[in-house]
Design a protein around this motif. Structure first.
Motif, PDB file in Angstrom:
ATOM      1  N   ARG A 165       0.832  -1.193   0.000  1.00 35.89           N
ATOM      2  CA  ARG A 165       0.000   0.000   0.000  1.00 35.89           C
ATOM      3  C   ARG A 165       0.870   1.248   0.000  1.00 35.89           C
ATOM      4  O   ARG A 165       2.018   1.211   0.441  1.00 35.89           O
ATOM      5  N   GLN A 166       0.284   2.310  -0.502  1.00 31.64           N
ATOM      6  CA  GLN A 166       0.994   3.579  -0.543  1.00 31.64           C
ATOM      7  C   GLN A 166       0.031   4.697  -0.202  1.00 31.64           C
ATOM      8  O   GLN A 166      -0.953   4.924  -0.920  1.00 31.64           O
TER       9      GLN A 166
ATOM     10  N   LYS B  64       3.906   9.089   1.155  1.00 34.98           N
ATOM     11  CA  LYS B  64       4.677   8.023   1.809  1.00 34.98           C
ATOM     12  C   LYS B  64       5.169   7.013   0.786  1.00 34.98           C
ATOM     13  O   LYS B  64       4.654   6.928  -0.322  1.00 34.98           O
ATOM     14  N   GLU B  65       6.156   6.234   1.197  1.00 34.29           N
ATOM     15  CA  GLU B  65       6.671   5.191   0.329  1.00 34.29           C
ATOM     16  C   GLU B  65       5.720   3.994   0.314  1.00 34.29           C
ATOM     17  O   GLU B  65       4.943   3.784   1.255  1.00 34.29           O
TER      18      GLU B  65
ATOM     19  N   ALA C 233      -5.149   4.306   1.879  1.00 31.86           N
ATOM     20  CA  ALA C 233      -4.030   4.232   0.939  1.00 31.86           C
ATOM     21  C   ALA C 233      -4.515   3.602  -0.357  1.00 31.86           C
ATOM     22  O   ALA C 233      -5.626   3.071  -0.438  1.00 31.86           O
ATOM     23  N   MET C 234      -3.642   3.649  -1.358  1.00 28.96           N
ATOM     24  CA  MET C 234      -3.846   2.844  -2.555  1.00 28.96           C
ATOM     25  C   MET C 234      -3.222   1.489  -2.278  1.00 28.96           C
ATOM     26  O   MET C 234      -2.065   1.415  -1.840  1.00 28.96           O
TER      27      MET C 234
ATOM     28  N   ARG D  95      11.584 -11.383   0.313  1.00 26.99           N
ATOM     29  CA  ARG D  95      11.009 -10.587   1.395  1.00 26.99           C
ATOM     30  C   ARG D  95       9.870  -9.737   0.841  1.00 26.99           C
ATOM     31  O   ARG D  95       9.720  -9.591  -0.362  1.00 26.99           O
ATOM     32  N   CYS D  96       9.122  -9.201   1.737  1.00 25.81           N
ATOM     33  CA  CYS D  96       7.955  -8.406   1.330  1.00 25.81           C
ATOM     34  C   CYS D  96       8.399  -6.965   1.064  1.00 25.81           C
ATOM     35  O   CYS D  96       8.009  -6.046   1.778  1.00 25.81           O
ATOM     36  N   ARG D  97       9.177  -6.806   0.031  1.00 29.28           N
ATOM     37  CA  ARG D  97       9.724  -5.498  -0.322  1.00 29.28           C
ATOM     38  C   ARG D  97       9.329  -5.176  -1.761  1.00 29.28           C
ATOM     39  O   ARG D  97       9.367  -6.028  -2.641  1.00 29.28           O
TER      40      ARG D  97
END
Length: 125
Positions: free
Chosen positions: A38-39, A43-44, A92-93, A106-108
Motif C-alpha cells: 500500500r501507498q 509516503k513510500e 491508501a492505494m 522478502r515483502c519489499r
C-alpha cells in the motif's frame, strides 16, 4: 503477458471491513510469490502482507498484524486480503504484486516483478 488486477477497494468507516481481491492473467499462482502493498499520499510504498510459495511463509507488517489476513484460491487464480478493524491510517492505494518463486524473498517492493494498478481504500473516522 502478465496482467494483475485488484478490486474491492472503497470507502468504509473506521472499525469496518473490506476484502480486496487480486486476479492475474498470464500466470498461474502455483510457483509465484504474491503480496499486498500500500501507498499513502506522501509516503513510500510498503509491503503489508506477502505469501512466499516455496515454504508457505506468510508475512504481515506490524501495522496490520491481527487485523488483516492474506489468502489465495489457486483454482480461481485469486489472491485476497481480508481487512478488519480498519483505521483511518489504513487509507491508501492498495496494490497486488507477483514474482517468480524465490526461497528468500522478502515483502519489499523492489523484489516483486508484476504489479496491478491499485485499488483505493479510504477509511473515515
Amino acid at each position: 503477458q502478465v496482467q494483475v488486477v485488484e478490486s474491492g477497494g472503497g470507502l468504509v468507516q473506521a472499525g469496518g471491513s473490506l476484502r480486496l481481491s487480486c486476479t492475474a492473467s498470464g500466470l498461474t499462482f502455483d510457483g509465484y510469490d504474491m503480496g499486498w502493498f500500500r501507498q499513502a499520499p506522501g509516503k513510500e510504498r510498503e509491503g503489508i502482507s506477502c505469501f512466499r510459495w516455496s515454504d508457505g511463509n506468510t508475512y504481515y507488517a506490524d501495522s496490520v498484524k491481527g487485523r488483516f489476513t492474506i489468502s489465495r484460491d489457486n483454482a480461481k487464480n485469486t489472491l485476497y486480503l481480508q481487512m478488519n478493524s480498519l483505521k483511518p491510517e489504513d487509507t491508501a492505494m492498495y496494490y497486488c504484486a507477483a514474482a517468480n518463486s524465490y526461497s528468500f524473498r522478502r515483502c519489499r517492493e523492489y523484489e516483486y516483478q508484476y504489479w496491478g494498478q491499485g485499488t483505493q481504500v479510504t477509511v473515515s473516522s
